[in-house]
Motif scaffolding. Structure first.
Motif, short mmCIF file in Angstrom:
data_model
loop_
_atom_site.label_atom_id
_atom_site.label_comp_id
_atom_site.label_asym_id
_atom_site.label_seq_id
_atom_site.Cartn_x
_atom_site.Cartn_y
_atom_site.Cartn_z
N LYS A 157 -32.45 -21.00 1.14
CA LYS A 157 -31.53 -21.89 1.84
C LYS A 157 -30.17 -21.73 1.20
O LYS A 157 -30.06 -21.56 -0.02
N ARG A 158 -29.15 -21.78 2.03
CA ARG A 158 -27.78 -21.59 1.57
C ARG A 158 -27.10 -22.94 1.41
O ARG A 158 -27.23 -23.81 2.26
N GLN A 159 -26.36 -23.10 0.30
CA GLN A 159 -25.65 -24.35 0.01
C GLN A 159 -26.60 -25.54 0.14
O GLN A 159 -26.34 -26.49 0.86
N ALA A 160 -27.70 -25.46 -0.56
CA ALA A 160 -28.75 -26.47 -0.46
C ALA A 160 -28.55 -27.58 -1.49
O ALA A 160 -28.41 -27.30 -2.68
N PRO A 161 -28.52 -28.84 -1.05
CA PRO A 161 -28.44 -29.96 -2.00
C PRO A 161 -29.72 -30.05 -2.82
O PRO A 161 -30.83 -29.93 -2.29
#
Length: 108
Positions: free
Chosen positions: A34-38
């Protein structure tokens, strides 16, 4: 935090875009990133929750950053391994970076 992550996806760096094209849609050894995942109170550049692997791409502003060390320590305490690569590594040696990611994922 999710809104901020969406904005970061739209404003990705060249290195982030190059790596994303190599790892998206399970392209790298079947790993789901996942990209830019919190995660926790952070937004990770790339996260593979199945392998508990975080990939961070760094520019010169991260050189010797104590906040990055603290972040990595907290993520490690939650069971995640953080791999850090310089942006110029991605641009100049994407295959080598992908090999390192695969190697680390295989150990987890």
């Amino acid at each position: 935090m999710r809104t901020y992550a969406r904005g970061m996806r739209r404003d990705a760096t060249l290195a982030e875009n190059l790596l994303w094209q190599a790892i998206r849609n399970n392209r790298l050894g079947g790993l789901k990133f996942k990209r830019q995942a919190p995660l926790l109170s952070y937004i990770t550049d790339f996260a593979c929750f199945g392998s508990k692997l975080i990939v961070e791409l760094d520019g010169s502003q991260h050189s010797g950053s104590s906040s990055d060390l603290e972040r990595d320590r907290r993520l490690e305490a939650a069971g995640f391994k953080t791999l850090r690569f310089w942006n110029n590594e991605i641009i100049g040696n994407l295959d080598g970076v992908c090999s390192q990611i695969l190697y680390e994922a295989s150990k987890r």
